[in-house]
Each structure stands twice: as C-alpha cells, then as structure tokens.
Design a protein around this motif. Structure first.
Motif, PDB file in Angstrom:
ATOM      1  N   LEU A 163      53.656  17.002  20.342  1.00  0.00           N
ATOM      2  CA  LEU A 163      53.426  17.524  21.695  1.00  0.00           C
ATOM      3  C   LEU A 163      53.133  19.012  21.580  1.00  0.00           C
ATOM      4  CD1 LEU A 163      53.415  17.430  24.723  1.00  0.00           C
ATOM      5  CD2 LEU A 163      55.902  17.438  24.717  1.00  0.00           C
ATOM      6  N   LEU A 164      51.953  19.446  22.083  1.00  0.00           N
ATOM      7  CA  LEU A 164      51.492  20.796  21.775  1.00  0.00           C
ATOM      8  C   LEU A 164      51.775  21.810  22.861  1.00  0.00           C
ATOM      9  CD1 LEU A 164      48.075  19.658  20.276  1.00  0.00           C
ATOM     10  CD2 LEU A 164      50.117  20.312  19.016  1.00  0.00           C
ATOM     11  N   ASP A 165      51.867  21.372  24.118  1.00  0.00           N
ATOM     12  CA  ASP A 165      52.110  22.321  25.200  1.00  0.00           C
ATOM     13  C   ASP A 165      52.785  21.584  26.335  1.00  0.00           C
ATOM     14  OD1 ASP A 165      52.194  24.652  26.539  1.00  0.00           O
ATOM     15  OD2 ASP A 165      50.018  24.933  26.723  1.00  0.00           O
ATOM     16  N   SER A 166      53.253  22.334  27.338  1.00  0.00           N
ATOM     17  CA  SER A 166      53.997  21.663  28.399  1.00  0.00           C
ATOM     18  C   SER A 166      53.273  21.717  29.743  1.00  0.00           C
ATOM     19  CB  SER A 166      55.397  22.269  28.508  1.00  0.00           C
ATOM     20  OG  SER A 166      55.301  23.664  28.621  1.00  0.00           O
ATOM     21  N   PHE A 191      38.628  14.947  33.729  1.00  0.00           N
ATOM     22  CA  PHE A 191      39.501  16.118  33.629  1.00  0.00           C
ATOM     23  C   PHE A 191      38.827  17.401  34.109  1.00  0.00           C
ATOM     24  CE2 PHE A 191      42.121  13.444  30.989  1.00  0.00           C
ATOM     25  CZ  PHE A 191      43.403  13.955  31.149  1.00  0.00           C
ATOM     26  N   ALA A 192      37.483  17.509  33.861  1.00  0.00           N
ATOM     27  CA  ALA A 192      36.819  18.794  34.044  1.00  0.00           C
ATOM     28  C   ALA A 192      36.905  19.281  35.488  1.00  0.00           C
ATOM     29  CB  ALA A 192      35.363  18.694  33.602  1.00  0.00           C
ATOM     30  N   GLY A 193      36.987  18.399  36.463  1.00  0.00           N
ATOM     31  CA  GLY A 193      37.034  18.826  37.846  1.00  0.00           C
ATOM     32  C   GLY A 193      38.305  19.596  38.174  1.00  0.00           C
ATOM     33  N   THR A 194      39.426  19.145  37.632  1.00  0.00           N
ATOM     34  CA  THR A 194      40.727  19.655  38.036  1.00  0.00           C
ATOM     35  C   THR A 194      41.312  20.640  37.020  1.00  0.00           C
ATOM     36  OG1 THR A 194      40.983  17.348  38.641  1.00  0.00           O
ATOM     37  CG2 THR A 194      42.814  18.821  39.160  1.00  0.00           C
ATOM     38  N   TYR A 195      41.024  20.383  35.731  1.00  0.00           N
ATOM     39  CA  TYR A 195      41.681  21.133  34.679  1.00  0.00           C
ATOM     40  C   TYR A 195      40.657  21.936  33.885  1.00  0.00           C
ATOM     41  CZ  TYR A 195      45.362  17.899  35.941  1.00  0.00           C
ATOM     42  OH  TYR A 195      46.288  17.182  36.655  1.00  0.00           O
ATOM     43  N   PRO A 196      41.116  22.865  33.024  1.00  0.00           N
ATOM     44  CA  PRO A 196      40.177  23.702  32.273  1.00  0.00           C
ATOM     45  C   PRO A 196      39.113  22.868  31.546  1.00  0.00           C
ATOM     46  CG  PRO A 196      42.418  24.438  31.899  1.00  0.00           C
ATOM     47  CD  PRO A 196      42.504  23.201  32.739  1.00  0.00           C
ATOM     48  N   VAL A 197      37.860  23.356  31.649  1.00  0.00           N
ATOM     49  CA  VAL A 197      36.736  22.614  31.076  1.00  0.00           C
ATOM     50  C   VAL A 197      36.847  22.497  29.553  1.00  0.00           C
ATOM     51  CG1 VAL A 197      34.246  22.627  30.737  1.00  0.00           C
ATOM     52  CG2 VAL A 197      35.207  23.188  32.968  1.00  0.00           C
ATOM     53  N   ALA A 198      37.304  23.580  28.914  1.00  0.00           N
ATOM     54  CA  ALA A 198      37.394  23.550  27.448  1.00  0.00           C
ATOM     55  C   ALA A 198      38.341  22.447  27.001  1.00  0.00           C
ATOM     56  CB  ALA A 198      37.873  24.896  26.923  1.00  0.00           C
ATOM     57  N   GLY A 199      39.468  22.333  27.679  1.00  0.00           N
ATOM     58  CA  GLY A 199      40.432  21.298  27.320  1.00  0.00           C
ATOM     59  C   GLY A 199      39.838  19.917  27.515  1.00  0.00           C
ATOM     60  N   ALA A 200      39.138  19.726  28.649  1.00  0.00           N
ATOM     61  CA  ALA A 200      38.517  18.430  28.924  1.00  0.00           C
ATOM     62  C   ALA A 200      37.516  18.092  27.828  1.00  0.00           C
ATOM     63  CB  ALA A 200      37.830  18.472  30.286  1.00  0.00           C
ATOM     64  N   TRP A 206      46.666  16.081   7.457  1.00  0.00           N
ATOM     65  CA  TRP A 206      45.287  16.254   6.991  1.00  0.00           C
ATOM     66  C   TRP A 206      44.709  14.958   6.432  1.00  0.00           C
ATOM     67  CZ3 TRP A 206      43.139  20.225   8.897  1.00  0.00           C
ATOM     68  CH2 TRP A 206      43.910  21.358   9.192  1.00  0.00           C
ATOM     69  N   LEU A 207      45.564  13.969   6.257  1.00  0.00           N
ATOM     70  CA  LEU A 207      45.098  12.730   5.630  1.00  0.00           C
ATOM     71  C   LEU A 207      44.709  11.651   6.639  1.00  0.00           C
ATOM     72  CD1 LEU A 207      47.636  12.428   2.679  1.00  0.00           C
ATOM     73  CD2 LEU A 207      45.379  13.501   2.739  1.00  0.00           C
ATOM     74  N   SER A 208      44.966  11.880   7.924  1.00  0.00           N
ATOM     75  CA  SER A 208      44.705  10.809   8.895  1.00  0.00           C
ATOM     76  C   SER A 208      43.725  11.253   9.973  1.00  0.00           C
ATOM     77  CB  SER A 208      46.021  10.369   9.535  1.00  0.00           C
ATOM     78  OG  SER A 208      45.743   9.476  10.581  1.00  0.00           O
ATOM     79  N   PRO A 209      42.610  10.560  10.120  1.00  0.00           N
ATOM     80  CA  PRO A 209      41.649  10.898  11.182  1.00  0.00           C
ATOM     81  C   PRO A 209      42.294  10.867  12.564  1.00  0.00           C
ATOM     82  CG  PRO A 209      40.750   9.208   9.724  1.00  0.00           C
ATOM     83  CD  PRO A 209      42.171   9.408   9.328  1.00  0.00           C
ATOM     84  N   LEU A 210      43.360  10.041  12.717  1.00  0.00           N
ATOM     85  CA  LEU A 210      44.025   9.996  14.019  1.00  0.00           C
ATOM     86  C   LEU A 210      44.676  11.343  14.330  1.00  0.00           C
ATOM     87  CD1 LEU A 210      45.696   6.475  13.792  1.00  0.00           C
ATOM     88  CD2 LEU A 210      43.790   7.130  15.270  1.00  0.00           C
ATOM     89  N   SER A 211      45.122  12.059  13.278  1.00  0.00           N
ATOM     90  CA  SER A 211      45.693  13.394  13.489  1.00  0.00           C
ATOM     91  C   SER A 211      44.596  14.428  13.727  1.00  0.00           C
ATOM     92  CB  SER A 211      46.513  13.829  12.269  1.00  0.00           C
ATOM     93  OG  SER A 211      47.608  12.983  12.090  1.00  0.00           O
ATOM     94  N   TRP A 212      43.450  14.228  13.074  1.00  0.00           N
ATOM     95  CA  TRP A 212      42.381  15.221  13.217  1.00  0.00           C
ATOM     96  C   TRP A 212      41.977  15.379  14.677  1.00  0.00           C
ATOM     97  CZ3 TRP A 212      38.764  12.981   8.833  1.00  0.00           C
ATOM     98  CH2 TRP A 212      39.455  13.054   7.611  1.00  0.00           C
ATOM     99  N   GLY A 213      41.932  14.245  15.397  1.00  0.00           N
ATOM    100  CA  GLY A 213      41.559  14.318  16.808  1.00  0.00           C
ATOM    101  C   GLY A 213      42.491  15.245  17.563  1.00  0.00           C
ATOM    102  N   GLN A 214      43.788  15.202  17.192  1.00  0.00           N
ATOM    103  CA  GLN A 214      44.762  16.023  17.913  1.00  0.00           C
ATOM    104  C   GLN A 214      44.696  17.483  17.490  1.00  0.00           C
ATOM    105  OE1 GLN A 214      48.062  13.489  16.938  1.00  0.00           O
ATOM    106  NE2 GLN A 214      48.077  12.657  19.014  1.00  0.00           N
ATOM    107  N   LYS A 215      44.054  17.725  16.333  1.00  0.00           N
ATOM    108  CA  LYS A 215      43.922  19.117  15.888  1.00  0.00           C
ATOM    109  C   LYS A 215      42.930  19.893  16.748  1.00  0.00           C
ATOM    110  CE  LYS A 215      45.271  18.411  11.099  1.00  0.00           C
ATOM    111  NZ  LYS A 215      46.548  19.168  11.207  1.00  0.00           N
ATOM    112  N   LEU A 216      42.177  19.176  17.590  1.00  0.00           N
ATOM    113  CA  LEU A 216      41.301  19.884  18.537  1.00  0.00           C
ATOM    114  C   LEU A 216      42.135  20.574  19.623  1.00  0.00           C
ATOM    115  CD1 LEU A 216      38.527  17.148  18.958  1.00  0.00           C
ATOM    116  CD2 LEU A 216      38.248  19.349  17.860  1.00  0.00           C
ATOM    117  N   GLY A 271      45.217  25.525  23.677  1.00  0.00           N
ATOM    118  CA  GLY A 271      44.548  26.488  22.807  1.00  0.00           C
ATOM    119  C   GLY A 271      43.579  25.777  21.889  1.00  0.00           C
ATOM    120  N   GLU A 272      42.438  25.363  22.464  1.00  0.00           N
ATOM    121  CA  GLU A 272      41.504  24.499  21.749  1.00  0.00           C
ATOM    122  C   GLU A 272      41.040  25.096  20.423  1.00  0.00           C
ATOM    123  OE1 GLU A 272      41.250  25.326  24.908  1.00  0.00           O
ATOM    124  OE2 GLU A 272      41.778  23.427  25.864  1.00  0.00           O
ATOM    125  N   GLU A 273      40.927  24.263  19.443  1.00  0.00           N
ATOM    126  CA  GLU A 273      40.343  24.631  18.142  1.00  0.00           C
ATOM    127  C   GLU A 273      39.147  23.707  17.952  1.00  0.00           C
ATOM    128  OE1 GLU A 273      41.567  26.604  15.637  1.00  0.00           O
ATOM    129  OE2 GLU A 273      43.764  26.697  15.798  1.00  0.00           O
TER     130      GLU A 273
END
Ligand SMILES: Nc1ncnc2c1ncn2[C@@H]1O[C@H](COP(=O)(O)OP(=O)(O)OP(=O)(O)O)[C@@H](O)[C@H]1O
Ligand SMILES: [Mg+2]
Lengths: 525, 293
Positions: A67-70, A144-153, A212-222, A227-229
C-alpha cells in the motif's frame, strides 16, 4: 502478416460477448472500489486510519501488494490489486485459446492451408488480447481522470494495459512449448502462480528485491496516485518484447501441431494395472494433481513463514492487536493472515476441481470417450473415474497446502504438533465449497454438455463477489449464493458443521444429477 | 438364419437434421455386410446407435439378441468397434491403448496381438500424439482384431491406410469370415466392398435404398455395349444413352432387356461387339448422385 487482420476479425467475432464483458467489468472495478472507500471514509484522517489498519494486516498486502499512499484513489487501486492477476489469468487463457487450442483441434491446419502466414494466428491472438487490455486500461484512465489526478489515472491504466500485454506474451510462449492445450494452460498458469507468489513474498518479507522478478510487481512500481514513476513501464514493455520475440522464435522452430518438447517413447505393452477406466483416468489426472499439489505445498510453506514473521512484527503493537481481536481474529495476527490466504486456496482449488471435472467433457468431445464406452464400460463407470479425481484431487491439494502452512508456521514458532492439525483443518474446511463447483461442472456436463464453460463463469463471479462484494455493498442474498461465503474462517474462527455438510450435500446432489443426465443423453463430439 | 443386427424404422434427429429416417437394416450371423452411402447419409449415426452411444428417437433396434441402449455393457463384451477417425490419449503408447481397450472388452489374445502388430508394421512404443493418421487407425484396428468376439463394427476402418495396409486389413476380414464372425463394414472403397462383402446395404438420406448380395445388385445394373454393325442400325428400343456414329453404336442396357437388344443388333448384322460387364460403381454412382433409378 497475410491474414492476420482477418483472423483478428474472426477472434473478435467469436469472443464478441465474453471480451467486452470482462473488459468492462474489470475496467470499472477499480473506480467502484475507490468510490466505495471514499463513501466509507470521507476525511483524510479516516482514510489515514483505514490505511494504517490495512498496513497492519499483512494478509491484505500479501494479496494486493504494497500500500503506497492513503488517499482514496491510492487505496482504491491498491484494494483492486487482485485485478491485474485476473487480467493476467484471462490474457494467458485467451492467447492459448486462440493459438494452441485451435491447433490441437486441427482447425488451425484448415486455416493454415489457406493464405495465412505461419505466424498469423499468434499475431492475431496477441493483438486482440493486448488490445483488450489496452481498452481496459483506457477505461480505468477515463473513469479516474475526471475526478482524480490525471497522472495517477494514466499510471493506473498504463499498468493494467502493460501487465495484460506481458501475460498475453506469457501465454504465447506457453502455447509453443507443448502439443496439448491443457499442458500449455498448466505452464501458463503455473508461471502466473509463481509471479503471484513472488509478488506476495516481496511484499510481506524483508526481501523486497524480489519485486524486481515479478511483472505483477512492476505494474505497481508505476505508483499510481502515490508519486508516479514512469520508467518501470519500460520494464514491462521490455518484458513483453522479450517474451513475444521468444514466442515467435519458438514458433519458427517447430511444425504446426507439434510442440517443442520432443515426444518420448513409451512401453510396448500396458502394465497389468492399466485395465480399468480409473487406471486410465489416473494417467490423465496425475500430471495436474502433482502440479497442483506441488504448487499448493510451496504456497503453503511461503504463507506459513510469512504469517510467523507478521505475527512477530506486530506482537508488541497493542492497538493493532485490539483491532484484530475486534475483527474476530482471536488467535492473533498469524491466524488472521493464514485464514485469509487459506480462503484464496479455496478459490484456486475450486478452479482445479472444475478443470478435473471437465476433463470428462474434454474426453467426450475429443472422441476419446467413444472407444471406452464401445467397450464393456458403463457411462457411470467412465464418468465416475473423472468424478473421483475431481473430488479427491482438490482434497489432496488442500491437504498438502495445509501441511505446508503448518510445517513452516509451526517450525518457526516451535509448535509444529499444535499448528499442523489446525492448519490442515483450516485448509480442508475450504473443500466443500470447492466441491460444489466440481458438482456444478459435472451437472452441466451431464445435463447441458455444450454449456460446461459456464462453470468457469460462475467461479469468476464468486471470485469477484469475494473481492468486491463488501465494498460495493452487494445484497446479502447475492453474496450467499457463493459457497465461499459459507466457508469458515479458520484457523482461529468459529466452525459449524452444518454449512459444510450442506455444501458437500449440494456437491453430491449436483454430481448425481449430472450422472443421471449422462445416462440418458447422447454421447456427443 | 438368425439376425445379429436387426433395425427397423429407426429414426434419429439432431436438431433440425434428420440423420436417420426410417432405417431398416438386417445383418445375419456369419456374414460380412457392406454399408455404403454418400457423405452424411447416416452410416456413422447408424453404427453409433448400435453401440448405444446415441439413442434412437423411434423404431426398434436389436443386436446380438439385446437392446443396444439398455444392455450396452453386456453387449459390448461381444463386439469390437473401430471408428473412422481414431483419437488416442497423448501420453499413452499405442501398445498401452491396444492392451487397455482389449482388457476393457474382456481380454485379448496375446499371440494374435503380436501377430497383428507385425503384419500392420506398427511401432507400439510411440505415444498417442506421435502417430500419423494411418498409424492411429492401425492401433484401433489391432485392438479390435486381437479380440475374439462375435461381431465387428467397422466405420470406414481403412481411412488413411496405405494400399499395402489395406490389403492386410482385407486379409484379416477374410480370416474373420472364415471363422464365422459377423462384420458390419461401412466403407467408401468399392473394391474393398466387392472383395469382402457377402451382402451390402446402400443408405441415402438416412434410409436404406438398396440391399442384397452383390450378384443381386449387379443384376440391377446396366451392361455397356459397343458394336460395329454391317448395316445401318434400326429400331434399337429399350436401351439407354444410345450413341450412333455411322455404323458404330454405343448404349447401355438393363440386364433384363439385354436379350432383346442383341436380337435387334443382329438384325443389322454384327461385325464386332464388346460388352462391358456391369460395375457396382455405376450402381453406386446412380444412388449417390440421386439419378433416376
Ligand atoms: N452430433 C450431431 N449433431 C448434429 N448433426 C449430426 C450429428 N451427428 C451427425 N449429424 C448429421 O447427421 C447426418 C448423418 O451423419 P453421419 O455421420 O451418420 O454420416 P455418414 O454416413 O457417416 O457420413 P460420412 O461418409 O461422411 O462419414 C449428417 O447430415 C450429419 O451432419
Ligand atoms: Mg461417417
């Protein structure tokens, strides 16, 4: 690329109902999770408290990732952390369905002799499946883009899209490796299972490098809404390119219909035991049984040790302990953690139960039931051999899963003797629910053999109930339809025998109905 | 003579397709019965009804003095079946499949099996998926032929076999006949049928349109006559497809009208005459294409 486009059209036509359905359902789930959370916790303080309680319950992180933020959207996306797994599952199955299944059935050969280039089917399957993920990602972005930050969406949508594409490529590789579609599915789904376990281990253990070994984790690294990466997207793109390249390279090296793993020679005579439908069924079911048991044992071991680590970490935290007790986890963090994951075992094993039960229908439609039924084998005797494995297989898989949990949990805590029976009991308490789905599949097989795939749809529905039922506040009566609602929360919770016995009874009744139907209907190919 | 298979008025529909439409079929003990008909005529459906895999909608079906639907298991100990399109289990070797099917039928003769494997030149160690179409067919044929049963049901058993293997199969059926076994053989290969069958039934659109011994059926066919005459031909009546080219005539004539036609020819004086004996092929062609009978 001759013909790729016409194959794309063919696939879209064949899947014109299923495809839009899953794209839309999965696409709107994250926003409904988010709205649900925002409805329940309106102030930042409440959200923060909710996030803290979630962080304190490692079972959730095990399922959904870190869980990255609240904020509400961050919580919503996190709570939808199972969605990428479902997207991955659907992508693997879909690519195999339009490549290896077609080849195995010989339809591919029919098309291949027309003007199609040799990779047309592979390309078409990849295009449609990745395209579906793209539409799904766009749906998430748009909602999401309508209500929440576009970058996050954008980060959330991109993550879903790329994870779907990577697993489409995983399916494409799996489809090249073996001759049979079911073996290809087993390979693809095992890969998904391993990546899921790796994400789980990366989230709940110290070894964060595992992510770093699971593509399922890579998605969450965005990091959507946290704080989008953007650069991890490259990782996913690279994963897709490498896997797709591998699939094309493998495809170029083999013949249509052949697998890459060479077939070996067998015995010239049958062993004396190979003289009954059950003995033959064993030959067909033993591979999946061994695979599922090994996977479940491994998952059990991982979960047991993670549970011990979690309960050690939280042992001194009074607030959390009080909250957990309030949630009904009298046995403490470890028990709560195990109980949650054991319920996921129940869902997984239900999938196995359906797969084993529908083997009977597969045999029938491949024309392999006919020579047996033309010998002195009764219909019930033949189908019964598959029924046996549809019931015994899940029992064995859950048994070893429970034993795995108990061993590693108990070894770490020094009380194997106490834990082993508790965790085995907990795992086996999921069995009746899984059996009801085997029963459903068998009833369909006997009564509506052309609609057996419905069993999978029903399982998917129950899976979604479990994931979103509480947040969406679905009516109780609807949730009660799912057998998994009636499975006890073990270890540590209350058990009553009645629901378990009723579910076992329903499973038996459904099976009996299926066998009754089978005795009266035509054998169809 | 008692009938091993006796079907009368059998109907079977699949949705809107009427696969069998009042089918009558009698196969008596000890005969090799050919079962012919165009694609989709209902041959496989008939055999699958006999195996109790499909349930007839109407009509009566008796086989080996039993009801194929109700007494399936008991009856199947006394028969062996080879489908036209054999699918094998991918991870079982051919030898395992042969043994398994034999045992499920109630046992098979080991030395016969070894002999058949040699005659059909099959490698029994290969796994199901590794066999070619013809080799899969051989696995099913060996499994059936190695069992000593009363009735053999073959549904296009030689589809995919090379001519050498077809000959082996022909020999095997000959041996079955010598041992007094009953065989129902569905086939598209007329030479095979001519060589093997005592009687044949021709099925079209789910109905048997012709049945009898080959001699009887031949009788129904026409002889082709080509003659060079001394004088001009006159008054050739009762013949079919008459072609006149100067003094040369070609025509077909029904067996019954042959005598009369020859009389008319000799009236003009015959220089040379060739007659082509009736072929079954012509008969089948007529039934298959639905031309006037
Ligand atoms: N399970 C089924 N569902 C629908 N239609 C069927 C089914 N089985 C057979 N049919 C139809 O019944 C008819 C008879 O088929 P059948 O397979 O008996 O023909 P056949 O004489 O064996 O032909 P072939 O020479 O091509 O093997 C066909 O029109 C076929 O399409
Ligand atoms: Mg047929």
């Amino acid at each position: 690329m001759t013909g790729t486009l016409s194959l794309v059209r063919l696939i879209l036509r064949r899947d014109r109902i299923v495809l839009p359905l899953w794209v839309i359902i999965l696409g709107v789930l994250p926003i409904s999770q988010t709205s649900g959370i925002r409805g329940l916790y309106s102030t930042p303080q409440e959200l923060e408290a909710f996030a803290a309680s979630m962080r304190a319950t490692p079972a959730f992180s095990a399922l959904y990732g870190p869980l990255l933020d609240s904020t509400a959207p961050a919580l919503g996306i996190w709570r939808a952390g199972f969605i990428p797994v479902i997207i991955a599952l659907a992508s693997v199955l879909m690519v195999i369905r339009h490549t290896r299944v077609e080849e195995e059935s010989g339809r591919r050969e029919l098309l291949g002799s027309t003007v199609l280039s040799r990779n047309a089917a592979l390309s078409a399957a990849l295009i449609v499946t990745s395209g579906a993920s793209a539409v799904l990602g766009l749906t998430v972005f748009a909602t999401f883009a309508g209500t929440y930050p576009v970058a996050g969406a954008a980060a959330a949508g991109l993550g879903y899209f790329l994870v779907g594409a990577v697993f489409a490529a995983v399916g494409a590789v799996a489809a090249q490796l073996t001759e049979s579609a079911s073996a290809a599915r087993a390979i693809g789904l095992s890969a998904l299972g391993v990546f899921f376990l790796v994400r789980m281990a990366a989230t709940v253990s110290e070894a964060t490098w595992l992510s770093w070994l699971s593509p399922l984790s890579w998605g969450q690294k965005l990091r959507p809404f946290a704080g989008e990466e953007w650069w991890p997207a490259l990782l996913l793109v690279a994963g897709f390119v490498v896997l797709a390249y591998a699939a094309y390279a493998l495809s170029a090296r083999r013949d249509v219909g052949a697998g890459l793993l060479p077939p070996s020679l067998g015995p010239a005579e049958a062993a004396p035991g190979l003289s009954s439908p059950l003995a033959l069924a064993w030959r067909m079911h033993r591979g999946p049984l061994i695979g599922w048991s090994a996977g479940m044992a491994f998952a059990g071991l991982v979960i047991g040790s993670a549970a011990q680590a979690a309960s050690d970490a939280l042992a001194g935290n009074e607030t959390v302990m009080r909250m957990l007790t309030a949630m009904g986890a009298a046995g403490g963090v470890g028990d709560l953690f195990i109980a949650m994951l054991v319920s996921v075992f129940g869902l997984g094993v239900a999938g196995y139960a359906i797969q084993a039960a529908l083997k009977a229908r597969g045999e029938e439609s491949l024309g392999r039931a006919e020579p047996l039924l033309a010998a002195a084998v009764s219909r019930v005797g033949w189908a019964g051999s598959h029924v046996f494995f549809a019931f015994a297989g899940p029992a064995i898989a859950l048994l070893v899963a429970g034993a795995g949990v108990g061993l590693s949990y108990g070894l770490a805590g020094g009380d194997v003797g106490t834990q082993l029976p508790r965790t085995i009991g907990a795992a086996l308490s999921q069995l009746p629910a899984a059996w009801t789905l085997a029963g459903l599949a068998l009833a369909l097989f006997g009564l509506l053999p052309r609609l057996t795939a419905l069993a999978w749809g029903v399982l998917l529905l129950f899976l979604l109930f479990g994931q979103v039922g509480a947040v969406l506040e679905l009516p109780r009566a609807l949730l009660d339809l799912s057998p998994f609602t009636h499975s006890p929360r073990l270890p540590g919770g209350d058990v009553s025998a009645a629901p378990l016995l009723i579910m076992a009874g329903i499973a038996a009744a459904l099976t009996a109905a299926g066998l009754y139907g089978l005795r009266r209907r035509d054998i169809q190919v | 003579m008692n009938n091993v298979i006796s079907m009368s008025g059998v109907t079977k529909t699949f949705g809107r397709t009427r696969a069998l439409d009042g089918l009558d079929l009698q196969v008596s003990a000890g005969e090799v019965h050919g079962f012919l008909g165009p694609n989709g005529a209902g041959k496989s459906t008939t055999i699958r009804v006999l195996l109790g895999l499909l349930r007839a909608d109407a009509g009566t079906v008796r086989m080996l003095d039993g009801d194929p639907w109700k007494d399936a298991v008991a009856l199947h100990r006394r028969l062996a079946y080879v489908p036209g399109d054999v699918t094998l289990w991918p991870n079982l070797s051919g030898g395992e499949v042969i043994d398994l099917l034999g045992r499920l039928r109630g046992g098979l003769d080991k030395s016969r099996k070894a002999d058949l494997i040699e005659r059909f030149e099959l490698d029994p160690r290969k796994k199901g998926r590794a066999y070619s179409k013809g080799n899969r067919q051989k696995v099913a044929l060996i499994a059936a032929l190695a069992s000593d049963v009363e009735l053999y049901l073959f549904d296009e058993p030689t589809s995919g076999l090379d001519p050498l293997m077809e000959a082996v199969f022909t020999d095997c059926v000959g041996e079955l006949r010598a041992r007094g076994r009953t065989v129902l053989l569905s086939s598209h290969i007329l030479a095979e049928v001519e060589k093997l069958c005592d009687r044949v039934s021709i099925i079209r659109d789910g109905r048997v349109v012709e049945t009898g011994t080959l001699a009887e059926l031949r009788h129904l066919t026409r002889t082709t006559i080509t003659a060079e005459l001394i004088g001009a031909p006159n008054g050739l009546s009762g013949v079919h497809g008459l072609k006149v080219d100067g003094n040369r005539v070609t025509f077909q004539v029904d067996s019954g009208d042959l005598d009369e036609a020859l009389r008319q020819l000799s009236a003009s004086g015959v220089r040379s005459l060739t007659s082509q004996p009736p072929t079954l092929e012509e008969l089948f062609m007529r039934h298959y294409t639905g031309a006037a009978r």
